[in-house]
Write an enzyme that holds these catalytic residues in place. Structure first.
Site, PDB file in Angstrom:
ATOM      1  N   HIS A   1       0.857  -1.187   0.000  1.00 33.70           N
ATOM      2  CA  HIS A   1       0.000   0.000   0.000  1.00 33.70           C
ATOM      3  C   HIS A   1       0.896   1.240   0.000  1.00 33.70           C
ATOM      4  CE1 HIS A   1      -3.336   2.674   0.795  1.00 33.70           C
ATOM      5  NE2 HIS A   1      -2.503   3.318   1.593  1.00 33.70           N
TER       6      HIS A   1
ATOM      7  N   ASP B   1     -15.936   1.781   6.305  1.00 29.75           N
ATOM      8  CA  ASP B   1     -14.960   2.816   5.945  1.00 29.75           C
ATOM      9  C   ASP B   1     -15.580   3.864   5.023  1.00 29.75           C
ATOM     10  OD1 ASP B   1     -12.243   3.928   5.903  1.00 29.75           O
ATOM     11  OD2 ASP B   1     -12.372   3.455   3.774  1.00 29.75           O
TER      12      ASP B   1
ATOM     13  N   ARG C   1     -15.920  11.858   7.923  1.00 25.34           N
ATOM     14  CA  ARG C   1     -14.648  12.541   8.249  1.00 25.34           C
ATOM     15  C   ARG C   1     -14.394  13.679   7.278  1.00 25.34           C
ATOM     16  NH1 ARG C   1     -10.606   7.917   7.690  1.00 25.34           N
ATOM     17  NH2 ARG C   1      -9.096   9.572   7.998  1.00 25.34           N
TER      18      ARG C   1
ATOM     19  N   SER D   1      -8.452   3.101   8.706  1.00 29.56           N
ATOM     20  CA  SER D   1      -9.116   3.107   7.398  1.00 29.56           C
ATOM     21  C   SER D   1      -8.287   2.313   6.387  1.00 29.56           C
ATOM     22  CB  SER D   1      -9.291   4.569   6.954  1.00 29.56           C
ATOM     23  OG  SER D   1      -9.572   4.664   5.588  1.00 29.56           O
TER      24      SER D   1
ATOM     25  N   LYS E   1      -8.802  -1.982   4.961  1.00 29.53           N
ATOM     26  CA  LYS E   1      -9.012  -2.334   3.557  1.00 29.53           C
ATOM     27  C   LYS E   1      -7.909  -3.248   3.032  1.00 29.53           C
ATOM     28  CE  LYS E   1      -9.554   2.028   2.792  1.00 29.53           C
ATOM     29  NZ  LYS E   1      -9.746   3.370   2.283  1.00 29.53           N
TER      30      LYS E   1
END
Ligand code: URA
Length: 432
Positions: free
Chosen positions: A84, A163, A170, A185, A189
């Site tokens: 990521h 999320d 948010r 978050s 995922k």
């Protein structure tokens, strides 16, 4: 398992107390079921924003988010490892890294995102290929990942629905920039993919979410802690985002540059990061001589073949890997030239991202359409010597008004000075 009533839980968190697993499960389940109204959910998010979260709260919140929807269950005998990136400008790493690592025998089930604001998104870049799909049901996602060892796709509505709801709240309540909320978050995922290992590329600098190294380190430690608490080995590289990665910024042109890496002809900075992340992913999968394996698969073209296989499996035209000219192209080009002789001492990376946005390569809201053929090519990067009149950047565009604004932003982004800047490491540090 029943936690405190929501009003009590908000008060407890507001006053600096620690929420337990039942409180956080009740919060997430209530948000997804709609039994907790937006005003109470937003109040809880604000309390977390100000009070932060302990390690056990983070693990519990992330776990509840993962359980809010379907989980992926990829039937593969191979280790499953993903990467990521926290996002930057010109970051096309996933497009070449995922097939490269998959070609070495590791399954890479990558759920990725779209661009917003000054940063681009992997899915938008990949969708420059005609016919290619990125939306799959969990069953289809599993089938492609287990058969081909790699997929790059979006998140279906059934994956971590909590999320989507919390992120929207948010976004409208100024609580995005909270390290516990960002970490839970992102990690929810990734952990839903059922991984054996995860490598994080935490970008730091003028084009990144984290501008300061201290913030990037806090985010890294928090994310690694969540991975560990969920039994998934997690490592991170902190990498420099004080200039765009590679030379291309846009969509189709970034994909073409990612293809060039898999041909062994990519720009040195992009290739260096792809190699380093690839080696880390193979190490996490238990391979010895990971560096040798990555280099052999880059040289043999196996990564490129795997990319073509992935594109075909996702419904796209695999001929683009041999003929990138098939990708969308812009109608016009404008060149921005050096106004002085000297060295490029800095490039404000956010401004370059905003220039790409002005050309139509990005979006300000998730509803905006993007033009995949437009973008920028950087002929000069930080440390390069330039002579007055040399091309710094070429803008490729379809709509002239956007190009005017982009040209101003590029001029504002570049600084040319008499002395070369001190070299900066691209890979700043590694955290395990
Ligand atoms: N990316 C995410 O997926 N979530 C955040 O909160 C921030 C960036």
């Amino acid at each position: 398992m029943s936690g405190r009533p929501i009003r009590e839980a908000i008060r407890h968190k507001r006053d600096g107390g620690e929420l337990d697993e039942a409180d956080l499960q009740g919060f997430v389940s209530g948000v997804v079921a709609g039994s907790i109204p937006d005003y109470q959910a937003a109040a809880m998010l604000m309390a977390i924003y100000f009070q932060g979260m302990s390690d056990s709260e983070l693990a519990a919140l992330t776990g509840a988010m993962i359980r809010s929807g379907d989980r992926l269950n990829i039937s593969s005998d191979q280790p499953k490892v993903d990467k990521h990136s926290t996002g930057g400008v010109g970051d096309k790493v996933s497009l070449c890294l995922a097939p490269l690592v998959a070609s070495c025998g590791v399954t890479v089930p990558m759920m990725s995102g779209r661009g917003l604001g000054h940063t681009g998104g992997t899915l938008d870049k990949l969708e420059s290929i005609r016919g290619l799909r990125t939306a799959f049901s969990p069953k289809e996602f599993n089938r492609i990942a287990s058969r081909h060892g790699v997929i790059i796709a979006g998140q279906s509505d059934r994956i971590v629905p909590a999320d989507r709801i919390l992120y929207a709240l948010r976004d409208s309540t100024a609580t995005v920039s909270s390290i516990p909320l960002i970490s839970s978050s992102i990690m929810s995922k990734k952990l839903v993919e059922g991984l054996d290992g995860l490598v994080l590329d935490i970008k730091v600098g003028s084009g990144a979410f984290m501008r300061e190294i201290e913030d990037a380190r806090r985010l890294t430690e928090t994310m690694i802690g969540i991975g560990r608490a969920h039994g998934v080995a997690t490592r991170a590289l902190l990498t420099d985002m004080n200039q765009p990665l590679g030379r291309e910024v846009g969509n189709a042109n970034e994909l073409a540059e990612a293809i060039s890496v898999l041909r062994g002809q990519g720009p040195p900075d992009l290739t260096e990061i792809v190699r380093a992340l690839g080696i880390a992913m193979l190490e996490m999968a238990g391979y010895e001589d990971s560096a040798g394996l990555i280099d052999r698969h880059l040289a043999s073209g196996d990564g490129l073949k795997k990319l073509a296989e992935m594109i075909k499996a996702q419904g796209g035209d695999p001929r683009v890997v041999e003929e990138p000219g098939r990708l969308p192209q812009a109608a016009h080009t404008r060149r921005i030239r050096a106004w002085d002789t000297g060295y490029v001492t800095s490039i404000n990376t956010r401004d370059i991202g905003l220039a790409a946005l002005s050309l139509g390569a990005g979006r300000l809201t998730m509803k905006d359409q993007i033009d995949r053929g437009v973008g920028l090519t950087l002929s000069a990067k930080v440390g390069d010597r330039v002579t007055e009149g040399d091309v710094l950047v070429s803008l490729r565009f379809n709509q002239p008004p956007g190009a005017d604004r982009a040209a101003d932003l590029v001029r504002q982004a570049y600084t040319i000075g008499a002395l070369p800047p001190d070299p900066r490491p691209l890979i700043i540090e590694e955290c395990n």
